[in-house]
Design a protein around this motif. Structure first.
Motif, PDB file in Angstrom:
ATOM      1  N   ILE A   1      23.057   8.086  -4.571  1.00 19.74           N
ATOM      2  CA  ILE A   1      21.612   8.280  -4.512  1.00 19.74           C
ATOM      3  C   ILE A   1      21.256   9.580  -5.236  1.00 19.74           C
ATOM      4  O   ILE A   1      21.830  10.627  -4.949  1.00 19.74           O
ATOM      5  N   SER A   2      20.315   9.508  -6.143  1.00 23.36           N
ATOM      6  CA  SER A   2      19.943  10.706  -6.901  1.00 23.36           C
ATOM      7  C   SER A   2      18.603  11.265  -6.425  1.00 23.36           C
ATOM      8  O   SER A   2      17.679  10.519  -6.078  1.00 23.36           O
ATOM      9  N   THR A   3      18.531  12.581  -6.396  1.00 25.35           N
ATOM     10  CA  THR A   3      17.288  13.261  -6.026  1.00 25.35           C
ATOM     11  C   THR A   3      16.174  12.891  -7.002  1.00 25.35           C
ATOM     12  O   THR A   3      15.022  12.701  -6.607  1.00 25.35           O
ATOM     13  N   ARG A   4      16.528  12.753  -8.282  1.00 26.16           N
ATOM     14  CA  ARG A   4      15.529  12.386  -9.298  1.00 26.16           C
ATOM     15  C   ARG A   4      14.909  11.030  -8.978  1.00 26.16           C
ATOM     16  O   ARG A   4      13.705  10.832  -9.164  1.00 26.16           O
TER      17      ARG A   4
ATOM     18  N   ALA B   1      19.008   0.451  -1.525  1.00 20.52           N
ATOM     19  CA  ALA B   1      20.146   0.967  -2.284  1.00 20.52           C
ATOM     20  C   ALA B   1      21.289  -0.031  -2.229  1.00 20.52           C
ATOM     21  O   ALA B   1      21.701  -0.468  -1.151  1.00 20.52           O
ATOM     22  N   LEU B   2      21.789  -0.391  -3.409  1.00 25.63           N
ATOM     23  CA  LEU B   2      22.866  -1.369  -3.519  1.00 25.63           C
ATOM     24  C   LEU B   2      24.103  -0.711  -4.115  1.00 25.63           C
ATOM     25  O   LEU B   2      24.001   0.013  -5.103  1.00 25.63           O
ATOM     26  N   ASP B   3      25.244  -0.931  -3.493  1.00 20.60           N
ATOM     27  CA  ASP B   3      26.522  -0.419  -4.006  1.00 20.60           C
ATOM     28  C   ASP B   3      26.694   1.082  -3.801  1.00 20.60           C
ATOM     29  O   ASP B   3      27.669   1.657  -4.274  1.00 20.60           O
ATOM     30  N   CYS B   4      25.770   1.724  -3.128  1.00 20.94           N
ATOM     31  CA  CYS B   4      25.889   3.171  -2.908  1.00 20.94           C
ATOM     32  C   CYS B   4      25.026   3.580  -1.727  1.00 20.94           C
ATOM     33  O   CYS B   4      24.219   2.790  -1.248  1.00 20.94           O
TER      34      CYS B   4
ATOM     35  N   LYS C   1      20.462  13.128   1.215  1.00 15.06           N
ATOM     36  CA  LYS C   1      19.472  12.512   0.319  1.00 15.06           C
ATOM     37  C   LYS C   1      18.505  11.625   1.107  1.00 15.06           C
ATOM     38  O   LYS C   1      17.306  11.592   0.819  1.00 15.06           O
ATOM     39  N   ILE C   2      19.022  10.921   2.098  1.00 15.54           N
ATOM     40  CA  ILE C   2      18.164  10.053   2.917  1.00 15.54           C
ATOM     41  C   ILE C   2      17.192  10.913   3.730  1.00 15.54           C
ATOM     42  O   ILE C   2      16.017  10.571   3.888  1.00 15.54           O
ATOM     43  N   ALA C   3      17.679  12.048   4.229  1.00 18.05           N
ATOM     44  CA  ALA C   3      16.807  12.980   4.959  1.00 18.05           C
ATOM     45  C   ALA C   3      15.712  13.519   4.033  1.00 18.05           C
ATOM     46  O   ALA C   3      14.551  13.653   4.436  1.00 18.05           O
ATOM     47  N   TYR C   4      16.089  13.825   2.791  1.00 17.95           N
ATOM     48  CA  TYR C   4      15.130  14.293   1.776  1.00 17.95           C
ATOM     49  C   TYR C   4      14.049  13.227   1.549  1.00 17.95           C
ATOM     50  O   TYR C   4      12.852  13.546   1.510  1.00 17.95           O
ATOM     51  N   ALA C   5      14.483  11.962   1.437  1.00 21.42           N
ATOM     52  CA  ALA C   5      13.531  10.853   1.237  1.00 21.42           C
ATOM     53  C   ALA C   5      12.643  10.671   2.460  1.00 21.42           C
ATOM     54  O   ALA C   5      11.429  10.452   2.350  1.00 21.42           O
ATOM     55  N   LYS C   6      13.258  10.759   3.628  1.00 15.77           N
ATOM     56  CA  LYS C   6      12.505  10.561   4.876  1.00 15.77           C
ATOM     57  C   LYS C   6      11.393  11.593   5.000  1.00 15.77           C
ATOM     58  O   LYS C   6      10.286  11.281   5.454  1.00 15.77           O
ATOM     59  N   ALA C   7      11.682  12.822   4.581  1.00 15.05           N
ATOM     60  CA  ALA C   7      10.671  13.884   4.616  1.00 15.05           C
ATOM     61  C   ALA C   7       9.498  13.557   3.708  1.00 15.05           C
ATOM     62  O   ALA C   7       8.390  14.057   3.904  1.00 15.05           O
TER      63      ALA C   7
ATOM     64  N   LYS D   1       8.437  10.474   3.434  1.00 11.94           N
ATOM     65  CA  LYS D   1       7.943   9.204   3.997  1.00 11.94           C
ATOM     66  C   LYS D   1       8.448   7.984   3.215  1.00 11.94           C
ATOM     67  O   LYS D   1       7.732   6.992   3.067  1.00 11.94           O
ATOM     68  N   ILE D   2       9.665   8.093   2.705  1.00 10.21           N
ATOM     69  CA  ILE D   2      10.279   6.965   2.005  1.00 10.21           C
ATOM     70  C   ILE D   2      11.415   6.417   2.876  1.00 10.21           C
ATOM     71  O   ILE D   2      12.318   7.162   3.262  1.00 10.21           O
ATOM     72  N   ASP D   3      11.338   5.113   3.176  1.00  7.79           N
ATOM     73  CA  ASP D   3      12.391   4.455   3.949  1.00  7.79           C
ATOM     74  C   ASP D   3      13.525   4.018   3.031  1.00  7.79           C
ATOM     75  O   ASP D   3      13.326   3.826   1.822  1.00  7.79           O
ATOM     76  N   PHE D   4      14.689   3.850   3.610  1.00  6.82           N
ATOM     77  CA  PHE D   4      15.859   3.377   2.874  1.00  6.82           C
ATOM     78  C   PHE D   4      16.500   2.199   3.593  1.00  6.82           C
ATOM     79  O   PHE D   4      16.596   2.190   4.827  1.00  6.82           O
ATOM     80  N   ILE D   5      16.938   1.216   2.831  1.00  4.79           N
ATOM     81  CA  ILE D   5      17.867   0.200   3.326  1.00  4.79           C
ATOM     82  C   ILE D   5      19.132   0.375   2.479  1.00  4.79           C
ATOM     83  O   ILE D   5      19.072   0.309   1.249  1.00  4.79           O
ATOM     84  N   ILE D   6      20.244   0.661   3.133  1.00  2.00           N
ATOM     85  CA  ILE D   6      21.503   0.887   2.425  1.00  2.00           C
ATOM     86  C   ILE D   6      22.367  -0.374   2.505  1.00  2.00           C
ATOM     87  O   ILE D   6      22.691  -0.831   3.598  1.00  2.00           O
ATOM     88  N   CYS D   7      22.718  -0.922   1.349  1.00  2.00           N
ATOM     89  CA  CYS D   7      23.644  -2.062   1.278  1.00  2.00           C
ATOM     90  C   CYS D   7      24.832  -1.623   0.428  1.00  2.00           C
ATOM     91  O   CYS D   7      24.830  -1.762  -0.780  1.00  2.00           O
TER      92      CYS D   7
END
Ligand SMILES: [Mn+2]
Length: 102
Positions: free
Chosen positions: A52-55, A70-73, A80-86, A88-94
């Motif tokens: 997962i990239s910050t960019r 996120a697929l394959d990673c 990075k997920i905490a950064y996204a959560k801050a 307000k972006i959700d993640f599904i990790i596969c």
């Protein structure tokens, strides 16, 4: 399903290698038949690298995207997920990798 019901913009994200790009192609083409607010992101091999990239998270934030699939990673991307959560972006990790140790 929640993101689709709320008409959120969704980003399909995967590594730049062969299982990452094919995963993105598969999931993107499957969802695109059913839902339009969809884009994809493959990180640059040299400037962003694997995972997962910050960019990409900043790209999502700037484009009003509130779910990244996120697929394959992503299995180890706790910070990075905490950064996204801050933002307000959700993640599904596969991810098919195994999180060993840290
Ligand atoms: Mn891979």
């Amino acid at each position: 399903l929640t993101a689709i019901r709320k008409n959120e913009n969704i980003l399909i994200y995967g590594d730049y290698d062969v299982d990452g790009t094919t995963s993105v192609a598969l999931v993107y083409s499957f969802l695109k038949l059913r839902y339009n607010n969809l884009s994809f992101y493959i990180p640059d091999r040299y400037s962003e690298g694997y995972g997962i990239s910050t960019r990409a998270i900043d790209f999502a934030c700037n484009n009003n995207i509130s779910l990244i699939i996120a697929l394959d990673c992503g299995i180890k991307a706790v910070e990075k997920i905490a950064y996204a959560k801050a933002k307000k972006i959700d993640f599904i990790i596969c991810d098919h990798h195994i999180c060993q140790g840290k």
